[in-house]
Design a protein around this motif. Structure first.
Motif: not given
Ligand SMILES: N[C@@H](CCC(=O)N[C@@H](CS)C(=O)NCC(=O)O)C(=O)O
Length: 206
Positions: A104-113
């Motif tokens: 979930m945290a990795t997904e947040v980073t990918l989406i936010m960038s």
């Protein structure tokens, strides 16, 4: 006064908290964070991490999905039998919880960038995507064993709720195709029949 969840209908961490509100039968007001790029902690209920969800109660603000879910449960008069992360005493279930939250945290980073116009290429982005694929592969292979060792008498668990929110969010935000993960897809079909899931379907707030 009802507790207030600050979050977004498109956020997977927020959905965990909202599913726990439904499962615990606790009414709440939902305050949508309109600007995900806001630099002001006060927009996030005082959370200095500038993250959602946050729960506001008369005793103060609770930062993060696990804290929010626990506090909603404490406020519940129904108090469903919940299996929490500290109850995961087998490696397979404890590791599954770790990998769900890391995914979930990795997904947040990918989406936010992606949404902030940052680069979607580069060695670290490639590594994050590889890591996410590896974690999903591991979860697909091990979810059944992890769920099998949960207490049989539970009504719900943080592991199931977070796994469900992760997989549905990967589909919703088109981060990666989830169809190849057949065990996870079947789990979501089963778990998604709950009223708490139907009441919190991902959507973009307008
Ligand atoms: N540790 C937090 C993480 C929350 C989180 O990453 N939330 C995302 C939305 S799903 C967020 O606030 N993203 C905004 C950002 O990263 O700037 C939790 O467990 O709730």
């Amino acid at each position: 006064m009802k507790p207030v969840i600050i979050g977004r209908s498109s956020s997977h961490f927020t959905r965990i908290a909202r599913i726990f509100a439904e499962e615990s039968r606790v009414e709440y007001d939902f305050h949508i964070l309109r600007d995900m790029m806001s630099p002001k902690p006060e927009d996030y209920g005082g959370n200095p991490a500038l993250k959602i969800p946050v729960l506001k109660t008369p005793s103060g603000s609770w930062f993060g999905a696990l804290n929010v879910s626990r506090e909603l449960w404490r406020q519940s008069s129904h108090k469903p039998d919940v299996s929490w992360p500290e109850d995961l005493t087998e490696p397979v279930s404890a590791n599954a919880q770790e990998l769900v939250l890391q995914s979930m945290a990795t997904e947040v980073t990918l989406i936010m960038s992606r949404v902030s116009g940052g680069t979607e290429n580069g060695a670290h982005q490639d590594k994050m995507r590889l890591s996410l694929g590896n974690m999903l592969g591991w979860l697909d292979e091990n979810a059944a064993s992890a769920l099998n060792v949960l207490p049989a008498g539970r009504e719900v668990s943080f592991l199931e709720v977070s796994l469900y929110c992760l997989v549905k969010h990967l589909e919703f935000r088109e981060v990666l195709p989830t169809a190849p993960y057949t065990a996870l897809t079947e789990f979501c079909q089963r778990f998604g029949t709950r009223a708490s899931c139907a009441a919190t379907v991902f959507r973009f707030d307008t």
